[in-house]
Design an enzyme around this catalytic site. Sequence first.
Site, short mmCIF file in Angstrom:
data_model
loop_
_atom_site.label_atom_id
_atom_site.label_comp_id
_atom_site.label_asym_id
_atom_site.label_seq_id
_atom_site.Cartn_x
_atom_site.Cartn_y
_atom_site.Cartn_z
CD GLU A 1 -2.24 2.78 -3.38
OE1 GLU A 1 -3.24 3.46 -3.66
OE2 GLU A 1 -1.95 2.44 -2.23
CG ASP B 1 -1.80 1.20 1.33
OD1 ASP B 1 -2.70 1.31 0.49
OD2 ASP B 1 -1.58 2.04 2.23
#
Length: 610
Positions: A293, A256
């Site tokens: 990401e 993330d």
Amino acid sequence: MSHTFSLWAPAATAVDLLLGADPQRAERVPMTATTGGWWEAAADPAPHDGRYAFSLDGGTALPDPRSRHQPDGVHAPSRLVDTGAFGWRDAGPDGGLWQGVPMERAAVYELHVGTFTTEGTFDAAAQRLAHLADLGVTVVEVMPVAAFPGAHGWGYDGVAPYAVHEPYGGPEAFARFVDAAHGHGLAVWLDVVHNHLGPSGNYLGQVGPYFTDRHHTPWGEAVNLDGPGSDEVRSYLLDNVAMWLEDYHLDGLRLDAVHELHDERATHLLEEMAALADEIAARTGIPRSLVAESDRNDPATVTARARGGAGGLGLHGQWADDVHHALHVLLTGEDQGYYADFADPRAATTVLGHSPFFHDGTYSSFRGRVHGRPVDLEVTPPWRYVASLQTHDQVGNRATGDRIHHGISPGRHAIGAALMLTAAWTPMLFMGEEWGASTPWQYFTDHEEEWLAESIRQGRQAEFAAHGWGGTVPDPQDAGTVAASTLDWTEPGRSGHAGMLAFYRDLLRWRRDTPVQRRDGAADVLRGPDGTGGEVLAVTRPGVALLARLGGGPDPADGFALPMPEGEVLASYGQVRIEAGGRQTSGTARLGPDSVVVLVADVGEGSPAR
């Protein structure tokens, strides 16, 4: 049986191990200082059902930072778990040993365990794996399962990075899910959050220097990756990666917001993570993929590491949100906020043709600066970039959690699916997208602290107002918000959904069974008006072609004619009529408004990449 408990608490002068579920009545065992700020104690946890906690300098009980199980919640004592005792079969769909799925064969399906089924558990989700295998995806990407406060949430406010959320079924159930997925021929990636912890139940800062004020993130202080004490913090995160890949047999991790992992060392933490994953893959013979990401639009993220440190970070894939944004604007016409940049007609043709980044060193009006770097697809091949039509972020961070197909026609939804699934990039679906799910996916929480819940309510209302989305935002704390976001599994077989599911299935199976070299490379993209108020789009790359008509005036009886390249019709949606030659043709396609046809050349050479 005696077990050695360990804790890194470098600033403590005394540490006690507390055995038992009730810290007030726990058996207290003094721990011994060793080296580097570590403390140890040997004790038998069996009489206490494996539950334990730590007390620093006589303070309150704290859960283990490396806890693998928080059965009574994130504020309660931890519980020992023997991950080596999981009953792994490690069998693939043919009964042989699981071989894994390399990144270049990935077609990803993102799901949230708590809303994938009504039960909201791993065991219930495992009952739906046959649907995913039949659909043609090859990877299941599970949203974060690290323990977080309450029962319901997205998972990005986790506070126990090593522990599996108990309401989902806990660690054993997660292992059963992974094993079942492998049995269906599906790899499993897990979304992990290493850049911050949630605000409630975050005890790491009380144990050691896990955070630093030298860097800041949208969630507060950054994780300490380069300051004093950061060696052990980095080990904490690297050991977490190893646990998921080895102890839980995961095939990959989605990392993330890696741009919020602030690290000024010569060797970035992400490079170390990539090297670790590669070592585990080489040792086990099973591909392990780390997918970032990142909002930097920097191909160095997935550029191979090089001896002497001259290469990139060496991660195996990265999200390419520019593809989503360009498709979203093309299909919906929305251009507020960060979508404004993608109203440029070149955006769609760029991301469909030759680059996953529209901003590759170009000016971004939303950022007020130049953004990104050019991509050389010879250095970082297209499959390293993960593209999507919908994601949890792009759906759940809308005011009412509406999906893209809730605001456009089914035909336009099919056009978007075809553009994504025939592109060279690695495709990713968000759960329910494949049948045009009627359910929204909204933001939901289960915080015990009312001040925190109210702060989130007000913050989201203000954020959406700034984006021009008026109306009432669903209350994240309302159980009805979770219920509304849960998939309805009666829909896939219903009229209005079954056709979309069949369309997705045809395209995904083609992608799964086609060698990567036959669906790779740049494309020619032609876009222009159809003369009736709509526009036509033609995308051709080696082995596949797509013809689409978006909108248009009143539909003439014979449709809008487009010259069609030679090939076999793989899939179509809407009003499509092929003239001359039947299934094998190089004639004309007549398309009604919001209609699409996909053709493939005879693959002939090579064998299916299964």
